[in-house]
Design an enzyme around this catalytic site. Structure first.
Site, short mmCIF file in Angstrom:
data_model
loop_
_atom_site.label_atom_id
_atom_site.label_comp_id
_atom_site.label_asym_id
_atom_site.label_seq_id
_atom_site.Cartn_x
_atom_site.Cartn_y
_atom_site.Cartn_z
N ASP A 99 38.86 -51.66 13.02
CA ASP A 99 37.66 -51.34 12.88
C ASP A 99 37.20 -50.13 12.45
O ASP A 99 36.43 -49.74 11.77
CB ASP A 99 37.02 -51.54 14.24
CG ASP A 99 36.73 -53.01 14.57
OD1 ASP A 99 37.21 -53.97 13.94
OD2 ASP A 99 35.81 -53.27 15.65
N ASN A 145 35.03 -58.09 11.20
CA ASN A 145 34.43 -58.40 12.19
C ASN A 145 33.99 -57.29 13.08
O ASN A 145 33.92 -57.29 14.34
CB ASN A 145 35.06 -59.40 13.04
CG ASN A 145 34.21 -60.07 14.12
OD1 ASN A 145 32.97 -59.88 14.36
ND2 ASN A 145 35.04 -60.85 15.02
N GLU A 203 32.64 -60.66 19.62
CA GLU A 203 34.09 -60.92 18.85
C GLU A 203 33.89 -62.73 18.85
O GLU A 203 34.19 -63.23 17.74
CB GLU A 203 35.19 -60.53 19.14
CG GLU A 203 35.53 -59.12 18.68
CD GLU A 203 34.85 -58.16 19.50
OE1 GLU A 203 33.78 -58.24 20.17
OE2 GLU A 203 35.07 -56.81 19.16
N LYS A 237 42.51 -54.64 16.56
CA LYS A 237 41.14 -54.35 16.33
C LYS A 237 40.81 -53.11 17.04
O LYS A 237 39.96 -52.15 16.40
CB LYS A 237 40.26 -55.48 16.85
CG LYS A 237 38.66 -55.26 16.60
CD LYS A 237 37.95 -56.41 17.09
CE LYS A 237 36.59 -56.68 16.29
NZ LYS A 237 35.66 -55.55 16.58
N HIS A 258 40.47 -59.37 20.72
CA HIS A 258 41.52 -58.44 21.08
C HIS A 258 41.27 -58.11 22.60
O HIS A 258 42.27 -58.46 23.18
CB HIS A 258 41.11 -56.97 20.52
CG HIS A 258 39.94 -56.31 20.55
ND1 HIS A 258 39.68 -55.26 20.91
CD2 HIS A 258 38.68 -57.06 20.26
CE1 HIS A 258 38.46 -54.97 20.92
NE2 HIS A 258 37.72 -55.96 20.54
N ARG A 259 40.37 -58.38 23.20
CA ARG A 259 40.23 -58.18 24.68
C ARG A 259 40.77 -59.41 25.37
O ARG A 259 41.38 -59.39 26.41
CB ARG A 259 38.63 -57.91 25.05
CG ARG A 259 38.23 -56.83 24.45
CD ARG A 259 37.68 -55.78 25.43
NE ARG A 259 37.13 -54.57 24.42
CZ ARG A 259 38.01 -53.62 24.35
NH1 ARG A 259 39.09 -53.47 24.85
NH2 ARG A 259 37.56 -52.65 23.41
N ASP A 286 32.57 -54.81 28.18
CA ASP A 286 33.68 -54.90 27.59
C ASP A 286 34.85 -54.99 28.42
O ASP A 286 35.96 -55.49 28.18
CB ASP A 286 34.11 -53.67 26.54
CG ASP A 286 33.35 -53.77 25.25
OD1 ASP A 286 32.86 -54.93 24.95
OD2 ASP A 286 33.37 -52.91 24.37
#
Ligand code: CDP
Ligand code: CDP
Length: 673
Positions: A51, A95, A347, A439, A407-408, A319
């Site tokens: 990112d 993204n 995402e 990311k 990614h999370r 998040d």
């Protein structure tokens, strides 16, 4: 070759300093503010991830000087006080939500400009309309490819500077929309931004406001609208320190809940009072049992006092909801997470993704994935403790968790998989597309691995077709080790030498050709594959009759062996950096020469007739016994059973039996270490 990564449970406590990268949110805001400042800003501790690279690339595309020093985590930006050099550009935001929103508002400062913007398929579906409508009111135009008014990506942006006056902003779907407008406000004198309704993730708006002040142009809430009372270009602070990422730190706060007692993880820069609202996760985690102390300027995450469920509102720090949700099946009661409706358009649909993957593990969730899929308005999730169900679901092997390019998801389930669910160190979760962590946290698995004591090195030696590769591959997958097939190294070098016209009888010629040869390594799933001229050779290319015939004679040359020794020894380091729990390397001289100090050393044997039959069954033309004779009789690093190695004769053993025996040896070594 599937791209999935088995997670190795922590059998011992998690210890050490967590290598948390810089905050994505702060880095991307600082990049925008620095570009709008008058002069040079050096961002220290910056995040290098997908990112932030997208935003750096876009700024360069627009004519800004952006210098990066990745090893030093430093980005230097020469700001132009609100001027944007390129009047035309095509930009792709991937993204990256922050890049998408921040750049769109940023570009509207251009006098007469025309910019084409697009994002990934997922980004095309993420909320943008609130931002586009607000910017239109200040003079920008957004045209969709069909010529109509755009609602989101892709679009062509026509700019003529931002007009003064009050604009209404709908940031109900994403606080980044409001943040994007706030950051350009000081450069559009008289611009006032009035939020219609409420926004989500409010602490991020606070972060933006504080950062505008740090760059000398505070944007404040006055009479219900955000505005800058002393407009002008931002002031370059010279040096700007980026805080470590608080969301990323949440994984390390959670890790002691799943690792063995005695865990102690140091985190720097994780404290209340910073810019990041996600530190509030510590309070929720604390209510569940987490312990966080401070020590010498660091925060220290320690053992949890139990693991309780509860009912929590994650709206302001959403998040981190995935971090708690993923470990919730291990709690002693149900966990409810609320206020997460907006994450269904991030995402991926994060609530649905989390529910779906927990269900794949046998965990009961409410609402069910089916109910969530049917109703996009559902905004909470309850997770019921489910140890036994997860053990059943993973009884036959690791459950593959899908990550949906999020990614999370990968990181959260990486933490859950670190729990020794079966009590025997067996991997029970594998993460699909593990590289999606790039990311925001490219080194996540390595940072996780670094907290685990007891990196194990395993050497497997034996004659041709003794079962080295199949056994090593299976042990690697089960134990979280990186697999290295050194036979493929000798084969790749043989292929290159044959192509270059070298012959084993001409040692000087071989030396010359080796001097020009560069080998690389690519980690695919759990294997490190050899690269020749930047490409991984096909398995078939390495097993032609020509290569089969020439490999042992070439491998007998000391110069060939010396050439490969350094490369092979560097593989342990590659595994360590890659976050693997160890390395398993197979060949002829691994336990004797390449890794004589390996914690586990085995020598595989099988009767020659059985080995011949195995190769024949694979349809491969190969003089196995002849190669063995050549390998065992050469002067340099001959095929021998290394001193102290465990001999395993698998003439009458199945692959599964040999793999089980090696698994036992690996666990023993881990426990001893
Ligand atoms: O799969 P197979 O056992 O038939 O052979 P391989 O492991 O692919 O190795 C091919 C050849 O490379 C062996 O016959 C050896 O001559 C050489 N080799 C070696 O000398 N030392 C190693 N550590 C690995 C392979
Ligand atoms: O790597 P290496 O040349 O030592 O042997 P491999 O390619 O792993 O194994 C040769 C063949 O033996 C494969 O087809 C394996 O499936 C088979 N094998 C077996 O039948 N029983 C074992 N215990 C190990 C391998």
């Amino acid at each position: 070759m599937s791209d999935r990564r088995p997670i190795m449970p922590f059998r011992g406590p998690a210890r050490g300093r967590a290598k948390v990268p810089g905050s994505k949110s702060v880095t991307n805001r600082a990049l925008v503010l620095a570009a709008l400042a008058d002069g040079e800003t050096r961002l220290e501790g910056a995040l290098f991830s997908r990112d932030t690279r997208i935003l750096c690339a876009a700024l360069r595309e627009l004519g800004f000087r952006v210098e990066t020093d990745e090893a030093a985590c430093r980005i230097t930006v020469l700001g132009l006080g609100g001027r944007i050099p390129a009047a035309k550009a095509r930009l792709h935001v991937g993204n990256a939500g922050t890049a998408a929103r921040f750049l769109t508002a940023f570009l509207c400062l251009a006098g007469e400009g025309r910019y084409e913007l697009d994002g990934d398929a997922a980004m095309r579906a993420r909320p943008m309309a609130g931002l586009l409508r607000a910017l239109e009111a200040a003079g920008a135009t957004f045209t969709a490819p069909d010529g109509g008014r755009a609602e989101g990506f892709p679009f062509t942006l026509g700019t003529s500077g931002l007009r003064a006056g009050e604009i209404a902003c709908d940031a109900s779907a994403s606080s980044q929309i409001l943040s994007a407008l706030m950051m350009v406000a000081p450069l559009a004198a008289g611009l006032r931004i009035r939020l219609g309704g409420s926004t989500v993730s409010e602490p991020f708006v606070g972060m933006t406001a504080r950062m505008t002040a740090q760059f000398g142009r505070p944007v404040v809430l006055k009479d219900g609208a955000w505005t800058c009372e002393q407009p002008g270009a931002y002031r370059a602070p010279g040096r700007y320190a980026i805080e470590p990422d608080a969301t990323a730190a949440s994984y390390f706060l959670a890790l002691p809940a799943v690792a063995a007692p005695g865990s102690r993880i140091r985190l720097s820069g994780y404290a209340r009072g910073g810019l990041q609202g996600d530190v509030a996760f510590a309070e929720v985690a604390g209510a569940c049992g987490a312990s966080l102390a401070s020590d010498g300027g660091d925060a220290v995450a320690g053992d949890w006092s139990g693991h309780r469920g509860g009912d929590f509102d994650f709206n302001a720090f959403s998040d981190t909801f995935l971090t708690l949700a993923a470990i919730a099946p291990l709690a002693d009661g149900p966990t409810t997470l609320r206020g997460i409706g907006h994450t269904r358009r991030q995402e991926t649909d994060r609530v649905l993704a989390m529910a779906t993957e927990l269900e794949r593990l046998g965990v009961r969730v409410e609402p069910s994935p089916a109910a969530l899929a049917a109703d996009p308005a559902l905004d909470r999730l309850t997770i019921h403790p489910s140890r036994e169900a997860m053990a059943r679901a993973s009884a036959a092997g690791p459950v593959v968790i899908r990550t949906y390019e999020d990614h999370r998801m990968a990181m959260s389930f990486g933490i859950l998989g670190s729990h020794d669910l079966h009590g025997d160190g067996r991997s029970w979760i594998a993460i699909e597309d593990p590289d999606c962590v790039g990311k925001t946290f490219p080194d996540f698995f390595s940072a996780l691995g670094a907290l685990r004591g007891g990196f194990v090195r395993v050497s497997v030696d034996g004659g041709a077709a003794s079962g080295k590769s199949s056994t090593s591959r299976a042990v690697a997958a089960e134990q979280g080790l990186m697999h290295v097939d050194t036979g493929s190294h000798y084969r790749a070098v043989t292929l290159a030498l044959l192509r270059a016209g070298a012959a084993p009888s001409d040692a000087a010629g071989v030396r010359d050709r080796l001097a020009g040869l560069r080998l690389g390594a690519r980690v695919v799933g759990a294997a490190a594959l050899v690269e020749l001229d930047g490409r991984v050779p096909e398995a078939a290319e390495l097993r032609t009759p020509e290569v089969n015939g020439a490999v042992s004679p070439f491998a007998a040359l000391p110069e060939v062996r010396a050439f490969l020794l350094g490369y092979q020894r560097s593989m342990a380091e590659l595994a360590l950096r890659g976050g693997f729990a160890g390395v398993i390397m197979e060949g002829r001289d691994i336990g004797s020469v390449v890794m004589p100090d390996a914690e586990v050393r085995v020598f595989l044997e099988a009767d020659a007739s059985v080995r011949d039959a195995r190769r024949a069954a694979e349809g491969v033309q190969d003089a196995v016994a002849q190669r063995d004779r050549a390998d065992a009789s050469r002067a340099t690093a001959p095929l021998v059973c290394p001193a102290g190695a465990t001999r395993i004769d698998n003439t009458r053993l199945t692959l599964a039996e040999v793999v089980a025996e090696l698994g036992r040896l690996v666990r023993q070594a881990r426990d001893a270490g």
